[in-house]
Design a protein around this motif. Structure first.
Motif, mmCIF file in Angstrom:
data_model
loop_
_atom_site.group_PDB
_atom_site.id
_atom_site.type_symbol
_atom_site.label_atom_id
_atom_site.label_comp_id
_atom_site.label_asym_id
_atom_site.label_seq_id
_atom_site.Cartn_x
_atom_site.Cartn_y
_atom_site.Cartn_z
ATOM 1 N N THR A 1 0.850 -1.193 0.000
ATOM 2 C CA THR A 1 0.000 0.000 0.000
ATOM 3 C C THR A 1 0.882 1.238 0.000
ATOM 4 O OG1 THR A 1 -1.786 -1.097 1.216
ATOM 5 C CG2 THR A 1 -1.731 1.299 1.302
ATOM 6 N N LEU A 2 0.504 2.211 -0.801
ATOM 7 C CA LEU A 2 1.179 3.512 -0.815
ATOM 8 C C LEU A 2 0.194 4.569 -0.352
ATOM 9 C CD1 LEU A 2 3.414 5.569 -1.599
ATOM 10 C CD2 LEU A 2 2.458 5.563 -3.906
ATOM 11 N N LEU A 3 0.574 5.294 0.694
ATOM 12 C CA LEU A 3 -0.232 6.417 1.164
ATOM 13 C C LEU A 3 0.516 7.715 0.911
ATOM 14 C CD1 LEU A 3 -2.287 6.869 4.372
ATOM 15 C CD2 LEU A 3 -0.457 8.515 3.901
ATOM 16 N N ASP A 4 -0.169 8.665 0.290
ATOM 17 C CA ASP A 4 0.433 9.976 0.101
ATOM 18 C C ASP A 4 -0.662 11.029 0.022
ATOM 19 O OD1 ASP A 4 3.378 11.009 -0.544
ATOM 20 O OD2 ASP A 4 1.943 12.293 -1.588
ATOM 21 N N THR B 1 -2.374 -1.036 -3.538
ATOM 22 C CA THR B 1 -3.459 -0.234 -2.970
ATOM 23 C C THR B 1 -2.947 1.189 -2.782
ATOM 24 O OG1 THR B 1 -4.399 -2.124 -1.799
ATOM 25 C CG2 THR B 1 -5.015 0.064 -1.006
ATOM 26 N N PHE B 2 -3.633 2.131 -3.368
ATOM 27 C CA PHE B 2 -3.236 3.540 -3.259
ATOM 28 C C PHE B 2 -4.228 4.280 -2.364
ATOM 29 C CE2 PHE B 2 -1.442 2.152 -7.309
ATOM 30 C CZ PHE B 2 -0.154 2.632 -7.222
ATOM 31 N N ILE B 3 -3.698 5.052 -1.424
ATOM 32 C CA ILE B 3 -4.529 5.833 -0.517
ATOM 33 C C ILE B 3 -4.082 7.285 -0.579
ATOM 34 C CG2 ILE B 3 -5.261 6.206 1.866
ATOM 35 C CD1 ILE B 3 -4.654 3.257 2.404
ATOM 36 N N GLU B 4 -4.986 8.158 -1.010
ATOM 37 C CA GLU B 4 -4.697 9.587 -1.045
ATOM 38 C C GLU B 4 -5.209 10.205 0.249
ATOM 39 O OE1 GLU B 4 -6.253 13.593 -3.336
ATOM 40 O OE2 GLU B 4 -6.422 11.667 -4.383
ATOM 41 N N SER B 5 -4.287 10.594 1.126
ATOM 42 C CA SER B 5 -4.684 11.121 2.424
ATOM 43 C C SER B 5 -3.521 11.829 3.104
ATOM 44 C CB SER B 5 -5.182 9.980 3.329
ATOM 45 O OG SER B 5 -5.473 10.443 4.630
ATOM 46 N N VAL C 1 -7.485 7.029 8.167
ATOM 47 C CA VAL C 1 -8.284 6.146 9.019
ATOM 48 C C VAL C 1 -8.095 4.726 8.480
ATOM 49 C CG1 VAL C 1 -10.558 5.573 9.916
ATOM 50 C CG2 VAL C 1 -9.963 7.971 9.454
ATOM 51 N N PRO C 2 -7.172 3.961 9.047
ATOM 52 C CA PRO C 2 -6.885 2.622 8.517
ATOM 53 C C PRO C 2 -8.058 1.679 8.706
ATOM 54 C CG PRO C 2 -5.704 2.991 10.577
ATOM 55 C CD PRO C 2 -6.316 4.301 10.192
ATOM 56 N N ALA D 1 -0.004 5.010 14.432
ATOM 57 C CA ALA D 1 0.857 3.846 14.202
ATOM 58 C C ALA D 1 0.443 2.693 15.116
ATOM 59 C CB ALA D 1 2.315 4.216 14.431
ATOM 60 N N ASP D 2 0.114 3.011 16.360
ATOM 61 C CA ASP D 2 -0.321 1.984 17.305
ATOM 62 C C ASP D 2 -1.569 1.265 16.798
ATOM 63 O OD1 ASP D 2 -0.734 0.499 19.706
ATOM 64 O OD2 ASP D 2 -2.080 2.068 20.428
ATOM 65 N N LYS D 3 -2.507 2.022 16.257
ATOM 66 C CA LYS D 3 -3.754 1.437 15.762
ATOM 67 C C LYS D 3 -3.545 0.634 14.477
ATOM 68 C CE LYS D 3 -6.628 5.205 17.609
ATOM 69 N NZ LYS D 3 -7.469 6.360 17.248
ATOM 70 N N ALA D 4 -2.601 1.071 13.663
ATOM 71 C CA ALA D 4 -2.492 0.533 12.304
ATOM 72 C C ALA D 4 -1.506 -0.621 12.154
ATOM 73 C CB ALA D 4 -2.104 1.651 11.336
ATOM 74 N N ILE D 5 -0.715 -0.919 13.187
ATOM 75 C CA ILE D 5 0.310 -1.950 13.077
ATOM 76 C C ILE D 5 -0.111 -3.186 13.864
ATOM 77 C CG2 ILE D 5 2.732 -2.502 13.537
ATOM 78 C CD1 ILE D 5 3.369 0.467 13.170
ATOM 79 N N THR D 6 0.093 -4.345 13.272
ATOM 80 C CA THR D 6 -0.307 -5.610 13.900
ATOM 81 C C THR D 6 0.461 -5.870 15.200
ATOM 82 O OG1 THR D 6 1.343 -6.848 12.634
ATOM 83 C CG2 THR D 6 -0.868 -6.620 11.655
ATOM 84 N N LYS D 7 -0.008 -6.836 15.968
ATOM 85 C CA LYS D 7 0.601 -7.134 17.269
ATOM 86 C C LYS D 7 2.060 -7.560 17.168
ATOM 87 C CE LYS D 7 -3.655 -8.357 19.701
ATOM 88 N NZ LYS D 7 -4.401 -9.428 20.433
#
Length: 212
Positions: free
Chosen positions: A73-76, A97-101, A107-108, A137-143
């Motif tokens: 995924t690329l977010l920019d 997956t491209f996310i423009e944000s 909001v992951p 980062a805490d919300k978006a990264i796996t355990k």
């Protein structure tokens, strides 16, 4: 965050990616060797979920696809940057997956095994924005997820792309994420810009803290 601040930031980056070629920006790399070396050393599965934060039109996505990763995924913040990557990738763009944000509006909807950020974090200069980034980062990264951040060191430039930046050292960067992540190691590296100048980066790897 105030709407006007977000719009101003977006307009700035849309202008950068509509008026400058890839070799007219200081962060250009023909091949992101440092990031690739870190990622491959983790020995992630080919279907690991990897997100590149503020990747712009860097070549990391190309490199990940060439290495066989299938869930990238690329977010920019910039639609122009994303379009440049899509055009360059051609048919391969369908694999990304491209996310423009804006990163602070992201909001992951899923979690990632690897959070990669080279040169986005250091544009956050307000304490509240840095804290929000850490919470995100805490919300978006796996355990069992990892995080790799490349940011300007204390020896880095005072400004970048006409913007003020946040300089870090190992201790200050570790403190940002200490609630949820353990620092695994840092190193500094000089980046040669297309203009022949040198920028000093600090790269740090993090892993989730063990939760009892």
């Amino acid at each position: 965050m105030a709407f006007s601040i977000i719009m101003k930031r977006k307009q700035h980056w849309e202008n950068v990616f509509s008026t400058k070629t890839e070799k007219e920006v200081s962060w250009y790399q023909q091949y992101p060797q440092t990031s690739v070396d870190f990622i491959t050393a983790l020995e992630l599965s080919s279907d690991a979920k990897i997100i590149d934060i503020g990747g712009g039109d860097s070549y990391l996505i190309d490199a990940l696809l060439d290495l066989g990763y299938t869930n990238v995924t690329l977010l920019d913040i910039s639609a122009n940057a994303i379009e440049r990557v899509k055009k360059r990738l051609g048919d391969k763009a369908s694999q990304v997956t491209f996310i423009e944000s804006d990163i602070l509006e992201f909001v992951p909807v899923e979690q990632y095994d690897l959070w990669h950020d080279r040169a986005c974090f250091h544009f956050l200069t307000r304490k509240e924005d840095i804290e929000q980034y850490a919470e995100l980062a805490d919300k978006a990264i796996t355990k069992k997820g990892r995080m790799f951040i490349g940011t300007f060191s204390e020896e880095g430039p005072k400004r970048c792309s006409g913007l003020d930046i946040n300089h870090c050292n190992e201790e200050s960067l570790s403190l940002v994420f200490e609630k949820d992540f353990q620092l695994k190691g840092c190193f500094s590296e000089n980046h040669k810009t297309p203009f022949g100048t040198t920028q000093n980066f600090l790269f740090c790897g993090f892993k989730r803290k063990n939760i009892v």
